[in-house]
Design a protein around this motif. Structure first.
Motif, PDB file in Angstrom:
ATOM      1  N   ARG A  12       9.416   7.371  75.433  1.00 58.63           N
ATOM      2  CA  ARG A  12       8.470   6.907  74.245  1.00 58.63           C
ATOM      3  C   ARG A  12       7.072   7.383  74.405  1.00 58.63           C
ATOM      4  N   TYR A  13       6.814   7.495  75.947  1.00 60.66           N
ATOM      5  CA  TYR A  13       5.532   7.813  76.572  1.00 60.66           C
ATOM      6  C   TYR A  13       5.268   9.024  77.547  1.00 60.66           C
ATOM      7  N   ASP A  14       4.156   9.757  77.512  1.00 55.52           N
ATOM      8  CA  ASP A  14       4.024  10.777  78.376  1.00 55.52           C
ATOM      9  C   ASP A  14       3.618  10.303  79.715  1.00 55.52           C
ATOM     10  N   ALA A  15       2.756   9.277  79.758  1.00 53.95           N
ATOM     11  CA  ALA A  15       1.951   8.626  80.837  1.00 53.95           C
ATOM     12  C   ALA A  15       1.878   7.026  80.938  1.00 53.95           C
ATOM     13  N   VAL A  16       1.891   6.476  81.986  1.00 53.01           N
ATOM     14  CA  VAL A  16       1.743   5.083  81.866  1.00 53.01           C
ATOM     15  C   VAL A  16       0.611   4.808  82.838  1.00 53.01           C
ATOM     16  N   LEU A  17      -0.172   3.863  82.449  1.00 58.02           N
ATOM     17  CA  LEU A  17      -1.331   3.328  83.475  1.00 58.02           C
ATOM     18  C   LEU A  17      -0.802   1.944  83.663  1.00 58.02           C
ATOM     19  N   PHE A  18      -0.642   1.634  84.928  1.00 56.77           N
ATOM     20  CA  PHE A  18      -0.326   0.371  85.411  1.00 56.77           C
ATOM     21  C   PHE A  18      -1.507  -0.710  86.202  1.00 56.77           C
ATOM     22  N   ASP A  19      -1.776  -1.610  85.667  1.00 55.31           N
ATOM     23  CA  ASP A  19      -2.298  -2.648  86.610  1.00 55.31           C
ATOM     24  C   ASP A  19      -1.756  -2.784  87.988  1.00 55.31           C
ATOM     25  N   VAL A  20      -2.518  -3.333  88.916  1.00 60.89           N
ATOM     26  CA  VAL A  20      -1.791  -3.362  90.163  1.00 60.89           C
ATOM     27  C   VAL A  20      -1.346  -4.767  90.600  1.00 60.89           C
ATOM     28  N   ASP A  21      -2.651  -5.601  90.510  1.00 62.64           N
ATOM     29  CA  ASP A  21      -2.315  -6.985  91.085  1.00 62.64           C
ATOM     30  C   ASP A  21      -1.638  -7.872  89.952  1.00 62.64           C
ATOM     31  N   GLY A  22      -0.404  -8.497  90.286  1.00 58.85           N
ATOM     32  CA  GLY A  22       0.259  -9.076  89.212  1.00 58.85           C
ATOM     33  C   GLY A  22       1.252  -8.294  88.442  1.00 58.85           C
ATOM     34  N   THR A  23       1.240  -7.182  88.568  1.00 60.93           N
ATOM     35  CA  THR A  23       1.917  -5.988  87.793  1.00 60.93           C
ATOM     36  C   THR A  23       2.853  -5.051  88.965  1.00 60.93           C
ATOM     37  N   LEU A  24       2.364  -4.502  89.802  1.00 63.71           N
ATOM     38  CA  LEU A  24       2.981  -3.955  90.700  1.00 63.71           C
ATOM     39  C   LEU A  24       3.228  -4.639  92.212  1.00 63.71           C
ATOM     40  N   ILE A  25       2.180  -5.338  92.387  1.00 63.80           N
ATOM     41  CA  ILE A  25       1.947  -6.019  93.699  1.00 63.80           C
ATOM     42  C   ILE A  25       1.770  -7.697  93.710  1.00 63.80           C
ATOM     43  N   HIS A  26       2.698  -8.506  94.340  1.00 67.95           N
ATOM     44  CA  HIS A  26       2.275  -9.784  94.350  1.00 67.95           C
ATOM     45  C   HIS A  26       1.307 -10.032  95.606  1.00 67.95           C
ATOM     46  N   SER A  27       0.005 -10.089  94.961  1.00 68.01           N
ATOM     47  CA  SER A  27      -1.246 -10.122  95.849  1.00 68.01           C
ATOM     48  C   SER A  27      -1.971 -11.571  95.871  1.00 68.01           C
ATOM     49  N   SER A  28      -1.714 -12.493  95.086  1.00 66.46           N
ATOM     50  CA  SER A  28      -2.161 -13.570  95.073  1.00 66.46           C
ATOM     51  C   SER A  28      -2.390 -14.483  96.442  1.00 66.46           C
ATOM     52  N   PRO A  29      -1.453 -14.352  97.106  1.00 65.00           N
ATOM     53  CA  PRO A  29      -2.034 -15.058  98.616  1.00 65.00           C
ATOM     54  C   PRO A  29      -2.996 -14.660  99.050  1.00 65.00           C
TER      55      PRO A  29
END
Length: 218
Positions: A5-22
């Motif tokens: 469906r898409y040629d490219a994807v932009l990813f957020d990092v915190d909370g999307t790729l990585i559990h960084s809350s601690p």
């Protein structure tokens, strides 16, 4: 043959790729204490995602104090908080599927590029991305919209079908500002109530569902 469906994807990092809350929450607590503020009465989870200057600006109106807090936070985060991250379940297989299908992958995070790049290397994710897009350390690129515009200005993305993926309203607002569709991931730090007003094209419950959508798998 896969027809994506898409040629490219932009990813957020915190909370999307990585559990960084601690690491983020611990660093927030430290920063407020250094400023003489008891963090016990503050809902620090509200600051998982938004730019630091905006978050600290809710407590101090003068620019010098806000910049001091940013420096305290970043110094402490570099020493400790950035090492408290974990990759969300399913992220690596998802990125591998997308790369194998020829989808270009980018990050669009409110973290400064100089901060997020070593984190992605430490977590073994950096190699999946065609470009790591993040905020500047100064105010020049300091919002999710500004970061997205900077990434979208890259020559190879002109005329491309681009999707934004994130977990908070800043991600959805950035996508709306830039005129690109967005997917909201429900395993992150946001909520359906937070993202629903932006009408994301999908509320993904997990990484497999997200990858299936991008790759047009029914």
């Amino acid at each position: 043959m896969i027809v994506v469906r898409y040629d490219a994807v932009l990813f957020d990092v915190d909370g999307t790729l990585i559990h960084s809350s601690p690491g983020i929450l611990a660093t927030m607590e430290y920063t407020f204490r250094q400023m003489g503020i008891d963090p016990a009465g503050i809902d620090l989870t509200r600051y998982l995602g938004p730019p630091l200057r905006r978050s600290f600006g809710e407590h101090f109106s003068d620019e010098a104090t806000v910049e001091k807090m940013v420096r305290i936070y970043r110094d402490r985060y570099e020493q400790d908080g950035c090492h408290r991250c974990q990759v969300f379940d399913g992220v690596r297989p998802m990125l591998e599927r997308l790369k194998a299908a020829g989808v270009r992958l980018y990050t669009a995070t409110s973290k400064p590029t100089v901060v997020v790049t070593p984190i992605l290397h430490e977590q073994g994710l950096a190699g999946y991305f065609d470009f790591i897009g993040g905020a500047s350390e100064d105010k020049s690129v300091d919002t999710k919209t500004a970061v997205m515009r900077m990434v979208l200005d890259r020559p190879e993305l002109q005329g491309a079908r681009v999707l934004m993926v994130g977990d908070r309203k800043d991600d959805m607002q950035g996508a709306a500002d830039c005129g690109v569709p967005a997917v909201a991931v429900m395993y992150g730090y946001g909520s359906e109530q937070e993202v629903a007003p932006f009408a994301p094209v999908l509320m993904a419950q997990n990484c497999q569902q997200l990858a299936d959508y991008i790759l047009n798998v029914e």
